[in-house]
Design a protein around this motif. Structure first.
Motif, PDB file in Angstrom:
ATOM      1  N   THR A  55      56.873  23.615  27.951  1.00 12.72           N
ATOM      2  CA  THR A  55      57.078  22.199  27.608  1.00 12.72           C
ATOM      3  C   THR A  55      55.730  21.612  27.203  1.00 12.72           C
ATOM      4  OG1 THR A  55      57.632  20.048  28.535  1.00 12.72           O
ATOM      5  CG2 THR A  55      56.870  21.667  30.085  1.00 12.72           C
ATOM      6  N   MET A  56      55.738  20.560  26.410  1.00 11.63           N
ATOM      7  CA  MET A  56      54.457  19.900  26.107  1.00 11.63           C
ATOM      8  C   MET A  56      54.650  18.411  25.887  1.00 11.63           C
ATOM      9  SD  MET A  56      53.410  21.181  22.241  1.00 11.63           S
ATOM     10  CE  MET A  56      51.832  20.344  22.193  1.00 11.63           C
ATOM     11  N   LYS A  57      53.540  17.674  26.034  1.00 12.43           N
ATOM     12  CA  LYS A  57      53.590  16.224  25.865  1.00 12.43           C
ATOM     13  C   LYS A  57      52.866  15.853  24.576  1.00 12.43           C
ATOM     14  CE  LYS A  57      52.796  15.633  30.549  1.00 12.43           C
ATOM     15  NZ  LYS A  57      51.786  15.219  31.439  1.00 12.43           N
ATOM     16  N   ILE A  58      53.566  15.128  23.734  1.00 12.48           N
ATOM     17  CA  ILE A  58      52.990  14.785  22.427  1.00 12.48           C
ATOM     18  C   ILE A  58      52.997  13.272  22.250  1.00 12.48           C
ATOM     19  CG2 ILE A  58      53.194  15.071  19.927  1.00 12.48           C
ATOM     20  CD1 ILE A  58      54.622  17.741  20.433  1.00 12.48           C
ATOM     21  N   GLY A  59      51.844  12.731  21.881  1.00 13.24           N
ATOM     22  CA  GLY A  59      51.734  11.299  21.622  1.00 13.24           C
ATOM     23  C   GLY A  59      52.074  11.001  20.178  1.00 13.24           C
ATOM     24  N   THR A  60      52.896   9.967  19.974  1.00  6.35           N
ATOM     25  CA  THR A  60      53.198   9.523  18.616  1.00  6.35           C
ATOM     26  C   THR A  60      53.511   8.033  18.659  1.00  6.35           C
ATOM     27  OG1 THR A  60      54.368  10.138  16.582  1.00  6.35           O
ATOM     28  CG2 THR A  60      55.717   9.998  18.571  1.00  6.35           C
TER      29      THR A  60
END
Ligand code: GLU
Length: 295
Positions: A55-60
Protein backbone atom coordinates in the motif's frame (compact mmCIF):
# COMPACT_ATOMS: atom_id res chain seq x y z
CA UNK A 1 -15.85 24.94 -0.95
CA UNK A 2 -13.79 23.43 1.81
CA UNK A 3 -12.29 20.03 1.37
CA UNK A 4 -11.43 17.58 4.10
CA UNK A 5 -7.74 17.33 4.82
CA UNK A 6 -8.01 13.80 6.03
CA UNK A 7 -6.68 10.88 4.10
CA UNK A 8 -9.15 8.71 2.38
CA UNK A 9 -8.85 5.29 0.94
CA UNK A 10 -9.92 5.47 -2.64
CA UNK A 11 -12.50 3.02 -3.72
CA UNK A 12 -11.76 3.24 -7.36
CA UNK A 13 -14.53 2.84 -9.80
CA UNK A 14 -12.44 2.83 -12.93
CA UNK A 15 -13.54 0.27 -15.42
CA UNK A 16 -10.90 -2.35 -16.05
CA UNK A 17 -10.17 -2.39 -19.72
CA UNK A 18 -9.08 -5.95 -20.27
CA UNK A 19 -6.97 -7.36 -23.09
CA UNK A 20 -6.52 -4.14 -25.06
CA UNK A 21 -5.54 -1.94 -22.14
CA UNK A 22 -3.86 0.56 -24.44
CA UNK A 23 -6.17 0.13 -27.39
CA UNK A 24 -9.27 2.10 -26.38
CA UNK A 25 -8.24 5.66 -27.11
CA UNK A 26 -11.57 7.42 -27.22
CA UNK A 27 -12.94 5.96 -23.98
CA UNK A 28 -13.34 8.74 -21.43
CA UNK A 29 -12.61 6.49 -18.47
CA UNK A 30 -8.96 6.17 -17.55
CA UNK A 31 -7.60 2.72 -18.40
CA UNK A 32 -6.69 0.55 -15.47
CA UNK A 33 -2.91 0.96 -15.10
CA UNK A 34 -0.75 -2.13 -15.28
CA UNK A 35 0.22 -3.48 -11.88
CA UNK A 36 3.50 -5.39 -11.64
CA UNK A 37 3.25 -8.85 -10.09
CA UNK A 38 5.74 -9.42 -7.28
CA UNK A 39 8.35 -6.92 -8.53
CA UNK A 40 11.78 -7.16 -6.88
CA UNK A 41 13.78 -4.26 -5.54
CA UNK A 42 17.05 -3.84 -3.72
CA UNK A 43 16.51 -4.16 0.02
CA UNK A 44 16.30 -0.87 1.86
CA UNK A 45 15.01 1.16 -1.09
CA UNK A 46 11.75 3.09 -0.97
CA UNK A 47 10.46 0.86 -3.75
CA UNK A 48 11.20 -2.29 -1.69
CA UNK A 49 9.48 -0.80 1.36
CA UNK A 50 6.39 0.25 -0.57
CA UNK A 51 6.01 -2.99 -2.50
CA UNK A 52 6.49 -4.97 0.69
CA UNK A 53 3.82 -2.91 2.46
CA UNK A 54 1.42 -3.49 -0.43
CA UNK A 55 0.00 0.00 0.00
CA UNK A 56 1.19 3.58 -0.38
CA UNK A 57 0.15 7.12 0.48
CA UNK A 58 0.06 9.65 -2.32
CA UNK A 59 -0.53 13.38 -1.97
CA UNK A 60 -2.60 15.11 -4.63
CA UNK A 61 -5.10 17.94 -5.05
CA UNK A 62 -8.80 17.29 -4.46
CA UNK A 63 -10.24 20.44 -6.03
CA UNK A 64 -8.53 20.86 -9.41
CA UNK A 65 -10.57 19.62 -12.39
CA UNK A 66 -8.44 17.73 -14.90
CA UNK A 67 -5.51 17.12 -12.51
CA UNK A 68 -6.75 16.06 -9.09
CA UNK A 69 -10.44 16.27 -8.22
CA UNK A 70 -12.52 14.41 -5.67
CA UNK A 71 -15.69 13.32 -7.44
CA UNK A 72 -19.14 12.81 -5.98
CA UNK A 73 -18.36 9.18 -5.13
CA UNK A 74 -15.36 10.32 -3.09
CA UNK A 75 -12.81 9.05 -5.61
CA UNK A 76 -10.04 11.28 -6.92
CA UNK A 77 -9.51 11.63 -10.65
CA UNK A 78 -7.28 13.57 -13.02
CA UNK A 79 -3.94 13.51 -14.79
CA UNK A 80 -1.87 13.67 -11.60
CA UNK A 81 -3.89 10.80 -10.16
CA UNK A 82 -3.29 8.69 -13.28
CA UNK A 83 0.44 9.47 -13.37
CA UNK A 84 0.64 8.44 -9.72
CA UNK A 85 -1.17 5.17 -10.49
CA UNK A 86 1.38 4.34 -13.23
CA UNK A 87 4.23 4.74 -10.72
CA UNK A 88 2.39 2.85 -7.97
CA UNK A 89 1.56 0.04 -10.40
CA UNK A 90 5.24 -0.47 -11.22
CA UNK A 91 5.81 -1.22 -7.52
CA UNK A 92 2.95 -3.71 -7.52
CA UNK A 93 0.46 -1.33 -5.88
CA UNK A 94 -3.02 -1.54 -7.38
CA UNK A 95 -5.22 1.60 -7.44
CA UNK A 96 -7.43 0.25 -4.64
CA UNK A 97 -4.36 -0.02 -2.40
CA UNK A 98 -3.47 3.66 -2.73
CA UNK A 99 -4.40 5.98 0.11
CA UNK A 100 -4.98 9.44 -1.38
CA UNK A 101 -4.07 12.36 0.87
CA UNK A 102 -5.21 15.86 0.05
CA UNK A 103 -2.15 18.11 -0.23
CA UNK A 104 -3.03 21.80 -0.78
CA UNK A 105 -0.10 23.84 -2.14
CA UNK A 106 1.23 25.09 1.21
CA UNK A 107 1.54 21.69 2.92
CA UNK A 108 3.33 19.65 0.25
CA UNK A 109 6.92 19.94 1.54
CA UNK A 110 5.70 19.44 5.15
CA UNK A 111 3.86 16.24 4.25
CA UNK A 112 6.84 14.80 2.36
CA UNK A 113 9.28 15.70 5.14
CA UNK A 114 6.94 14.37 7.81
CA UNK A 115 6.41 11.06 6.01
CA UNK A 116 2.64 11.61 5.78
CA UNK A 117 2.93 10.67 2.10
CA UNK A 118 5.34 8.56 0.02
CA UNK A 119 5.17 11.02 -2.86
CA UNK A 120 3.25 14.08 -4.03
CA UNK A 121 1.83 14.39 -7.54
CA UNK A 122 -0.07 17.68 -7.35
CA UNK A 123 0.61 20.29 -10.08
CA UNK A 124 3.86 20.76 -8.17
CA UNK A 125 6.38 23.12 -9.77
CA UNK A 126 10.02 22.12 -9.47
CA UNK A 127 12.05 25.00 -8.05
CA UNK A 128 15.23 25.58 -6.05
CA UNK A 129 13.49 26.79 -2.90
CA UNK A 130 11.45 23.59 -2.66
CA UNK A 131 14.53 21.52 -3.51
CA UNK A 132 16.10 22.71 -0.26
CA UNK A 133 13.58 20.51 1.58
CA UNK A 134 12.56 17.76 -0.85
CA UNK A 135 13.62 16.19 -4.16
CA UNK A 136 11.69 16.03 -7.41
CA UNK A 137 11.45 13.41 -10.12
CA UNK A 138 10.45 14.76 -13.52
CA UNK A 139 9.35 17.06 -14.93
CA UNK A 140 6.44 15.05 -16.34
CA UNK A 141 4.60 18.13 -17.67
CA UNK A 142 5.33 21.82 -18.22
CA UNK A 143 2.57 24.36 -17.52
CA UNK A 144 2.70 28.17 -17.42
CA UNK A 145 1.07 30.84 -15.27
CA UNK A 146 -1.87 32.75 -16.70
CA UNK A 147 -4.84 34.91 -15.63
CA UNK A 148 -8.55 34.00 -15.49
CA UNK A 149 -11.34 36.59 -15.29
CA UNK A 150 -15.12 36.71 -15.71
CA UNK A 151 -16.13 36.50 -19.34
CA UNK A 152 -17.62 40.01 -19.25
CA UNK A 153 -14.41 41.59 -17.90
CA UNK A 154 -12.67 43.57 -20.65
CA UNK A 155 -10.50 45.68 -18.35
CA UNK A 156 -8.08 42.93 -17.33
CA UNK A 157 -6.51 41.44 -20.42
CA UNK A 158 -3.35 40.02 -18.84
CA UNK A 159 -1.04 40.43 -15.84
CA UNK A 160 0.14 43.90 -16.88
CA UNK A 161 -3.41 45.26 -16.58
CA UNK A 162 -3.31 44.69 -12.81
CA UNK A 163 -1.01 47.70 -12.30
CA UNK A 164 -3.19 49.98 -14.39
CA UNK A 165 -6.32 48.77 -12.49
CA UNK A 166 -5.11 49.24 -8.90
CA UNK A 167 -8.57 48.50 -7.45
CA UNK A 168 -8.65 45.09 -9.10
CA UNK A 169 -8.13 42.11 -6.80
CA UNK A 170 -6.40 38.93 -7.94
CA UNK A 171 -6.69 35.62 -6.13
CA UNK A 172 -4.14 32.84 -5.76
CA UNK A 173 -3.13 30.17 -3.26
CA UNK A 174 -0.85 30.32 -0.23
CA UNK A 175 2.46 28.54 -0.77
CA UNK A 176 2.15 28.47 -4.57
CA UNK A 177 4.58 29.80 -7.15
CA UNK A 178 1.91 31.94 -8.90
CA UNK A 179 1.17 33.77 -5.65
CA UNK A 180 4.84 34.83 -5.51
CA UNK A 181 5.27 35.55 -9.19
CA UNK A 182 2.20 37.80 -9.53
CA UNK A 183 3.56 40.23 -6.93
CA UNK A 184 5.78 42.10 -9.39
CA UNK A 185 2.70 42.82 -11.55
CA UNK A 186 0.74 44.55 -8.77
CA UNK A 187 0.44 48.25 -7.93
CA UNK A 188 0.03 47.31 -4.26
CA UNK A 189 0.23 44.09 -2.19
CA UNK A 190 -3.43 44.66 -1.14
CA UNK A 191 -4.47 43.56 -4.60
CA UNK A 192 -3.55 39.95 -3.79
CA UNK A 193 -6.09 37.71 -2.03
CA UNK A 194 -4.84 34.30 -0.87
CA UNK A 195 -6.78 31.13 -0.08
CA UNK A 196 -5.71 27.55 0.58
CA UNK A 197 -7.20 26.11 -2.61
CA UNK A 198 -7.96 27.31 -6.13
CA UNK A 199 -11.64 26.30 -5.93
CA UNK A 200 -11.99 29.03 -3.26
CA UNK A 201 -10.52 31.55 -5.73
CA UNK A 202 -12.96 30.39 -8.41
CA UNK A 203 -15.86 30.82 -5.95
CA UNK A 204 -14.64 34.33 -5.10
CA UNK A 205 -14.41 35.23 -8.77
CA UNK A 206 -17.96 34.01 -9.29
CA UNK A 207 -19.35 36.08 -6.42
CA UNK A 208 -17.36 39.20 -7.33
CA UNK A 209 -15.02 39.27 -4.30
CA UNK A 210 -12.06 39.19 -6.68
CA UNK A 211 -11.61 40.28 -10.29
CA UNK A 212 -9.06 37.71 -11.43
CA UNK A 213 -7.52 34.37 -10.48
CA UNK A 214 -3.97 33.42 -11.28
CA UNK A 215 -2.27 30.06 -11.39
CA UNK A 216 -1.12 27.58 -14.03
CA UNK A 217 -2.94 27.69 -17.38
CA UNK A 218 -4.07 24.06 -17.24
CA UNK A 219 -5.57 24.44 -13.76
CA UNK A 220 -7.44 27.55 -14.89
CA UNK A 221 -8.67 25.79 -18.05
CA UNK A 222 -10.31 23.19 -15.80
CA UNK A 223 -12.24 25.93 -13.99
CA UNK A 224 -13.13 27.65 -17.27
CA UNK A 225 -14.53 24.35 -18.59
CA UNK A 226 -16.69 23.96 -15.46
CA UNK A 227 -17.90 27.58 -15.49
CA UNK A 228 -20.57 27.32 -18.19
CA UNK A 229 -19.04 30.20 -20.08
CA UNK A 230 -18.71 32.47 -17.03
CA UNK A 231 -14.88 32.53 -16.96
CA UNK A 232 -12.16 33.04 -19.59
CA UNK A 233 -8.37 33.08 -19.76
CA UNK A 234 -6.66 36.32 -20.79
CA UNK A 235 -3.13 37.22 -21.90
CA UNK A 236 -0.27 34.85 -22.56
CA UNK A 237 1.43 32.45 -20.20
CA UNK A 238 4.10 34.46 -18.41
CA UNK A 239 6.08 31.78 -16.53
CA UNK A 240 7.19 28.17 -16.97
CA UNK A 241 5.95 25.68 -14.40
CA UNK A 242 7.65 22.29 -14.77
CA UNK A 243 5.65 19.75 -12.75
CA UNK A 244 7.64 17.29 -10.65
CA UNK A 245 6.85 14.39 -8.36
CA UNK A 246 7.84 15.37 -4.85
CA UNK A 247 9.75 12.75 -2.86
CA UNK A 248 12.00 12.61 0.21
CA UNK A 249 15.10 14.76 -0.21
CA UNK A 250 18.02 12.83 -1.66
CA UNK A 251 16.11 9.65 -2.54
CA UNK A 252 17.97 9.27 -5.85
CA UNK A 253 17.05 5.59 -6.33
CA UNK A 254 13.32 6.35 -6.05
CA UNK A 255 13.67 9.32 -8.41
CA UNK A 256 15.50 7.17 -10.99
CA UNK A 257 12.88 4.45 -10.63
CA UNK A 258 10.12 7.01 -11.32
CA UNK A 259 11.97 8.22 -14.43
CA UNK A 260 12.41 4.68 -15.76
CA UNK A 261 8.78 3.86 -15.05
CA UNK A 262 7.45 6.89 -16.90
CA UNK A 263 9.81 6.31 -19.83
CA UNK A 264 8.73 2.69 -20.11
CA UNK A 265 5.05 3.63 -19.90
CA UNK A 266 4.82 6.51 -22.32
CA UNK A 267 1.67 5.08 -23.92
CA UNK A 268 -0.01 4.90 -20.53
CA UNK A 269 1.15 8.48 -19.85
CA UNK A 270 -0.50 9.72 -23.07
CA UNK A 271 -3.62 7.68 -22.30
CA UNK A 272 -3.65 9.19 -18.80
CA UNK A 273 -3.59 12.68 -20.29
CA UNK A 274 -6.21 12.02 -22.91
CA UNK A 275 -8.71 10.57 -20.46
CA UNK A 276 -8.33 13.47 -17.99
CA UNK A 277 -6.83 16.94 -18.62
CA UNK A 278 -6.86 16.20 -22.36
CA UNK A 279 -10.65 16.29 -22.32
CA UNK A 280 -10.61 19.90 -21.16
CA UNK A 281 -11.05 22.37 -24.03
CA UNK A 282 -7.89 24.23 -24.93
CA UNK A 283 -5.36 21.65 -23.70
CA UNK A 284 -2.84 19.87 -25.91
CA UNK A 285 -1.46 16.38 -25.51
CA UNK A 286 2.10 16.72 -24.17
CA UNK A 287 5.18 14.65 -24.84
CA UNK A 288 7.06 13.35 -21.85
CA UNK A 289 9.62 16.14 -21.21
CA UNK A 290 13.31 15.44 -20.77
CA UNK A 291 13.93 14.62 -17.12
CA UNK A 292 16.29 16.56 -14.88
CA UNK A 293 19.11 14.64 -13.19
CA UNK A 294 18.05 13.05 -9.90
CA UNK A 295 19.64 14.59 -6.80
N1 GLU B 1 2.44 24.82 -10.07
C1 GLU B 1 2.29 25.84 -9.09
C2 GLU B 1 2.87 25.45 -7.75
O1 GLU B 1 3.35 24.36 -7.57
C3 GLU B 1 0.83 26.25 -8.93
C4 GLU B 1 -0.13 25.13 -8.76
C5 GLU B 1 -0.29 24.70 -7.33
O2 GLU B 1 -0.31 25.54 -6.44
O3 GLU B 1 -0.42 23.50 -7.14
O4 GLU B 1 2.93 26.24 -6.85
Amino acid sequence: MNFRRTALVATLSVVALTAAACGGGSDDTAAEPSVAEAPEFEAGTTMAEISEAGTMKIGTKFDQPGFGLENLEGDVEGFDVEVAKIIAGAMGIAPEDIEWVETPSAVREDYIEGGEVDMVVATYTINDKRKERISFAGPYYVAGQQIMVSSDNDAIDGPDALKSNPDAKVCSVTGSTPAEQIKSYLASPDQLTLFDEYSQCADSLRNGQVDAVTTDNVILLGFVAESDGDFKLVGEQFTEEPYGIGITKGDVAFCEFIHETLQENEDAYIEAWESTAGEVEGTETPELPEFAACA
